[in-house]
Design a protein around this motif. Structure first.
Motif, PDB file in Angstrom:
ATOM      1  N   PHE A   6     -49.786 -37.265  14.664  1.00  0.00           N
ATOM      2  CA  PHE A   6     -50.419 -37.433  15.997  1.00  0.00           C
ATOM      3  C   PHE A   6     -50.629 -36.037  16.563  1.00  0.00           C
ATOM      4  CE2 PHE A   6     -50.137 -37.722  20.493  1.00  0.00           C
ATOM      5  CZ  PHE A   6     -51.301 -38.307  20.845  1.00  0.00           C
ATOM      6  N   HIS A   7     -49.588 -35.381  16.451  1.00  0.00           N
ATOM      7  CA  HIS A   7     -49.725 -33.947  17.193  1.00  0.00           C
ATOM      8  C   HIS A   7     -50.495 -32.971  16.505  1.00  0.00           C
ATOM      9  CE1 HIS A   7     -47.583 -34.545  20.914  1.00  0.00           C
ATOM     10  NE2 HIS A   7     -46.767 -35.382  20.222  1.00  0.00           N
ATOM     11  N   PHE A  57     -50.893 -24.649  23.589  1.00  0.00           N
ATOM     12  CA  PHE A  57     -50.411 -25.703  22.419  1.00  0.00           C
ATOM     13  C   PHE A  57     -49.303 -26.262  22.743  1.00  0.00           C
ATOM     14  CE2 PHE A  57     -53.385 -22.724  19.846  1.00  0.00           C
ATOM     15  CZ  PHE A  57     -54.399 -23.719  19.446  1.00  0.00           C
ATOM     16  N   ASP A  58     -49.170 -27.573  22.962  1.00  0.00           N
ATOM     17  CA  ASP A  58     -47.917 -28.019  23.542  1.00  0.00           C
ATOM     18  C   ASP A  58     -47.169 -28.750  22.513  1.00  0.00           C
ATOM     19  OD1 ASP A  58     -49.000 -30.626  23.654  1.00  0.00           O
ATOM     20  OD2 ASP A  58     -49.484 -30.407  25.678  1.00  0.00           O
ATOM     21  N   MET A  77     -42.504 -31.126  18.781  1.00  0.00           N
ATOM     22  CA  MET A  77     -41.750 -31.185  17.383  1.00  0.00           C
ATOM     23  C   MET A  77     -40.484 -30.845  17.662  1.00  0.00           C
ATOM     24  SD  MET A  77     -44.370 -31.790  15.451  1.00  0.00           S
ATOM     25  CE  MET A  77     -44.904 -32.959  16.791  1.00  0.00           C
ATOM     26  N   LEU A  78     -39.905 -29.756  18.366  1.00  0.00           N
ATOM     27  CA  LEU A  78     -38.602 -29.301  18.620  1.00  0.00           C
ATOM     28  C   LEU A  78     -37.616 -30.361  19.195  1.00  0.00           C
ATOM     29  CD1 LEU A  78     -39.405 -25.687  19.376  1.00  0.00           C
ATOM     30  CD2 LEU A  78     -38.603 -26.657  17.274  1.00  0.00           C
ATOM     31  N   HIS A  79     -38.369 -31.042  20.066  1.00  0.00           N
ATOM     32  CA  HIS A  79     -37.555 -32.396  20.756  1.00  0.00           C
ATOM     33  C   HIS A  79     -37.025 -33.318  19.695  1.00  0.00           C
ATOM     34  CE1 HIS A  79     -37.074 -31.921  25.067  1.00  0.00           C
ATOM     35  NE2 HIS A  79     -38.277 -31.706  25.184  1.00  0.00           N
ATOM     36  N   ILE A  92     -39.748 -35.252   6.274  1.00  0.00           N
ATOM     37  CA  ILE A  92     -39.892 -34.887   7.851  1.00  0.00           C
ATOM     38  C   ILE A  92     -40.059 -33.415   7.756  1.00  0.00           C
ATOM     39  CG2 ILE A  92     -39.068 -35.137  10.050  1.00  0.00           C
ATOM     40  CD1 ILE A  92     -40.276 -37.736   9.040  1.00  0.00           C
ATOM     41  N   ARG A  93     -39.055 -32.761   7.440  1.00  0.00           N
ATOM     42  CA  ARG A  93     -39.081 -31.087   7.421  1.00  0.00           C
ATOM     43  C   ARG A  93     -40.474 -30.742   7.063  1.00  0.00           C
ATOM     44  NH1 ARG A  93     -35.423 -26.750   7.372  1.00  0.00           N
ATOM     45  NH2 ARG A  93     -35.808 -25.236   5.889  1.00  0.00           N
ATOM     46  N   THR A  94     -41.036 -31.185   5.761  1.00  0.00           N
ATOM     47  CA  THR A  94     -42.207 -30.846   5.112  1.00  0.00           C
ATOM     48  C   THR A  94     -43.350 -30.974   5.924  1.00  0.00           C
ATOM     49  OG1 THR A  94     -41.339 -31.124   2.887  1.00  0.00           O
ATOM     50  CG2 THR A  94     -43.609 -31.053   3.132  1.00  0.00           C
ATOM     51  N   LEU A  95     -43.118 -32.169   6.732  1.00  0.00           N
ATOM     52  CA  LEU A  95     -44.270 -32.446   7.700  1.00  0.00           C
ATOM     53  C   LEU A  95     -44.389 -31.681   8.773  1.00  0.00           C
ATOM     54  CD1 LEU A  95     -46.414 -34.562   7.611  1.00  0.00           C
ATOM     55  CD2 LEU A  95     -44.999 -36.207   8.674  1.00  0.00           C
ATOM     56  N   LEU A  96     -43.071 -31.455   9.305  1.00  0.00           N
ATOM     57  CA  LEU A  96     -43.012 -30.417  10.516  1.00  0.00           C
ATOM     58  C   LEU A  96     -43.513 -29.056  10.151  1.00  0.00           C
ATOM     59  CD1 LEU A  96     -39.502 -31.417  11.659  1.00  0.00           C
ATOM     60  CD2 LEU A  96     -41.660 -31.369  13.148  1.00  0.00           C
TER      61      LEU A  96
END
Lengths: 97, 532
Positions: free
Chosen positions: B183-184, B211-212, B217-219, B241-245
């Motif tokens: 979504f982000h 860009f918020d 992502m970090l939370h 998840i790491r790859t997506l981040l």
């Protein structure tokens, strides 16, 4: 626009604000927005929409600091519904002050 | 004016950006830092989006600009009346106005508290506004109609989704992590498409885009991004998840590169975050502690009239504090404020702390807060600041009486739940006080680190980059080492007249006040015989 604003003028302005505000909301209203319109039940207002509505009113009438808690709260509790008529009555009381 | 860009990266920290750069996820940022400078950027005493970004936009600290949280609250009868801070609560001039009134063009996208939008010489697309109200809050409105014509434009995706954010505030469930990141990614694409379009069609002297997504992502994703925490043998889900981040940050990096290319070689680019980020392992339930200490008394839903109970259960579920006001002297009203309000008696004999006892009461409370310890006897709170210490200035009355920094910087919990100190089952990201500053472009120093900077330094640096004087009443300064020595010799920092009151830009006849001011000073100097 402030002191001396008539009820009719207040209503006309509120209807304009609400029509503008809800123009993108994809709603099908049974009746046009008027005094009897209920913000929560008819326009599906949430708390954030009420905040925006208040800001829009303050901008339109160029008045800040009106005690909107009188409109939003009763006996120290938040009300469940607000009508356009309630808002007209509130502004009619306070715009002249 | 020299074209200048401000790119806000909400919540960005070098703790995460540096590994992303080393791992090749952000190649543009790597080259940007080789060509420019970096610095640690210190946030406001409570490192939170609204007070921090407004400090950056105004060059003033919260005690002067007057915004301390997302919402402010006041007691009304048996409830607390909450309302959102908005642009009109900012008590001093923003940089958008400073530039506009000196005939510079500004474009600002996604900055918080920019609604109702101020009239500027350019455009304003505010952040933190629901899609339902985005059109009405863009200045000028024509910009919204232009954006609607962009392929793939979606106001729902671009604007703030309050329902989604409310759910996220409770903690994103693990099964939703992938959707949340995707979504982000889509959301940032919307903002990038908007800024790309506007840089082409409405070029500005100062363009600012926030860009918020980094904050979001970090939370939720801290434990996947922090090299010290990511497991050596991750599960397939953790690796995904790491790859997506990484995909999020890789795409953000391409946006930064394209924005720089669009701005052209003459432009100076500044990047800043409102606060840093770091791991949080525990939660301090401050109202539970205040209740244990006798400062606060909860009201029970069962004691309310039957008609009210369901509504209050919903409110409490949304972190509403239901208190017996007559038996409460200190409480925290929002988790984001990291603050405690002391109830001062409004009249003699009324409930609350008598005015004459306020100082003693407050000091006793501070002493007790410092004595909160974990099961090993180690203090949990690292600093308690009074209102005057945390927020000196003329507009600090809405600030909490006490602002608290815990040892892991986590937000205070305000809910009625035991125990007072709760160990999180998994590490989460939270706001840390030190964020990032980066800059590159003509006249900017190359490849070094500057000394520590404050958020209030950004506005003076941007104004100087534009070639404008720095108003004498700003609380920050043009930091040493940012601009090359030769550049500064040719372009010394000029101090200008004080800022004007908020909203004045629209009332001014768009004259160049600085020019008028300079003419006035020259006249005075001539009259005194110092100048011919």
């Amino acid at each position: 626009m402030a002191a001396g604003t008539t009820r009719e003028k207040i209503l006309e302005n509120l209807v304009q604000i609400l029509e503008d505000m809800t123009a993108d909301w994809d709603m099908e209203l049974d009746d046009p927005i008027g005094e009897a319109t209920r913000l929560m039940a008819d326009l599906e207002f949430e708390s954030i929409d009420v905040v925006q509505f208040i800001v829009a009113i303050e901008e339109r009438f160029q008045r800040r600091g009106m005690p909107f808690e009188e409109l939003l709260m009763e006996d120290g509790r938040y009300v469940d519904e607000i009508t356009v008529r309630d808002t007209v009555d509130f502004l009619d009381r306070h715009l002249g002050q | 004016m020299n074209p200048t860009l401000l790119i806000g990266l909400d919540g960005a920290t070098f703790t995460i950006l540096d590994p992303l750069i080393r791992n090749g996820v952000m190649p543009f940022l790597a080259s940007f830092l080789e060509r420019g400078v970096r610095a640690e950027l210190h946030s406001t005493p409570n490192p939170l989006t609204p007070p921090a970004w407004i400090a950056l936009m105004t060059g003033r600290n919260p005690g002067t600009h007057g915004v301390f949280d997302f919402i402010w609250s006041e007691e009304r009868g048996s409830e607390v009346y909450f309302t959102l801070y908005n642009f009109r609560d900012i008590q001093c001039e923003t940089i958008w106005s400073m530039v506009s009134r000196q005939q510079g063009r500004v474009g600002t996208l996604n900055f918080p508290m920019m609604s109702p939008p101020p009239e500027v010489n350019g455009y304003v697309i505010p952040g933190l506004v629901s899609w339902k109200h985005l059109r009405r809050n863009i200045f000028p409105r024509q910009v919204f109609e232009e954006l609607k014509q962009l392929p793939g434009f979606s106001a729902r995706e671009m604007a703030w989704d309050f329902d989604m954010e409310k759910e996220a505030a409770k903690g994103v469930p693990e099964e939703e992590y992938e959707n949340w990141i995707r979504f982000h990614i889509r959301r940032e694409r919307q903002w990038f498409a908007a800024v790309r379009h506007l840089m082409r069609t409405r070029p500005a002297d100062l363009t600012a885009i926030l860009f918020d997504g980094p904050d979001k992502m970090l939370h939720m994703g801290w434990r996947f991004l922090d090299p010290d925490l990511f497991p050596a043998q991750p599960t397939s889900w953790e690796a995904r998840i790491r790859t997506l981040l990484h995909e999020y940050f890789r795409e953000l990096d391409t946006f930064l590169a394209e924005i720089e290319a669009l701005a052209g070689p003459e432009a100076r680019i500044f990047m800043a975050s409102d606060h840093g980020f770091g791991p949080s392992r525990e939660v301090l339930r401050i109202n539970t502690w205040l209740a244990e200490q006798g400062y606060l008394t909860w009201r029970q839903v069962e004691d309310l009239a039957e008609d009210d109970r369901e509504r209050y259960r919903r409110l409490i579920d949304r972190h509403f504090v239901l208190l017996d006001w007559d038996r409460t002297t200190a409480y925290a009203s929002t988790t984001t404020s990291n603050g405690i309000h002391i109830r001062v008696a409004r009249s003699e004999g009324g409930s609350g702390v008598p005015v004459a006892e306020y100082e003693t009461f407050r000091q006793e409370l501070i002493d007790k807060l410092y004595r909160i310890t974990d099961h090993e006897g180690r203090p949990v709170i690292s600093r308690v600041m009074t209102r005057e210490e945390a927020f000196p200035g003329p507009n600090n009355l809405r600030a909490p009486d006490l602002t608290i920094a815990t040892r892991d910087h986590g937000f205070l919990s305000i809910v009625n739940r035991e125990p007072v100190l709760y160990r999180r089952p998994k590490v989460e990201g939270t706001h840390y006080p030190v964020g990032v500053f980066m800059a590159a472009g003509p006249g900017i120093s190359r490849g070094g680190s500057l000394g520590a900077m404050q958020l209030v330094d950004i506005a003076p640096c941007l104004l100087h980059s534009l070639g404008l004087p720095v108003p004498s009443d700003l609380e920050g300064r043009v930091v040493e080492g940012l601009f090359r020595k030769e550049y500064l010799e040719e372009n010394p920092v000029r101090q200008g007249r004080p800022t004007v009151r908020p909203d004045s830009y629209a009332l001014l006849d768009h004259h160049t006040l600085e020019a008028d001011e300079e003419a006035q000073i020259i006249k005075q100097l001539q009259a005194l015989g110092y100048m011919e």
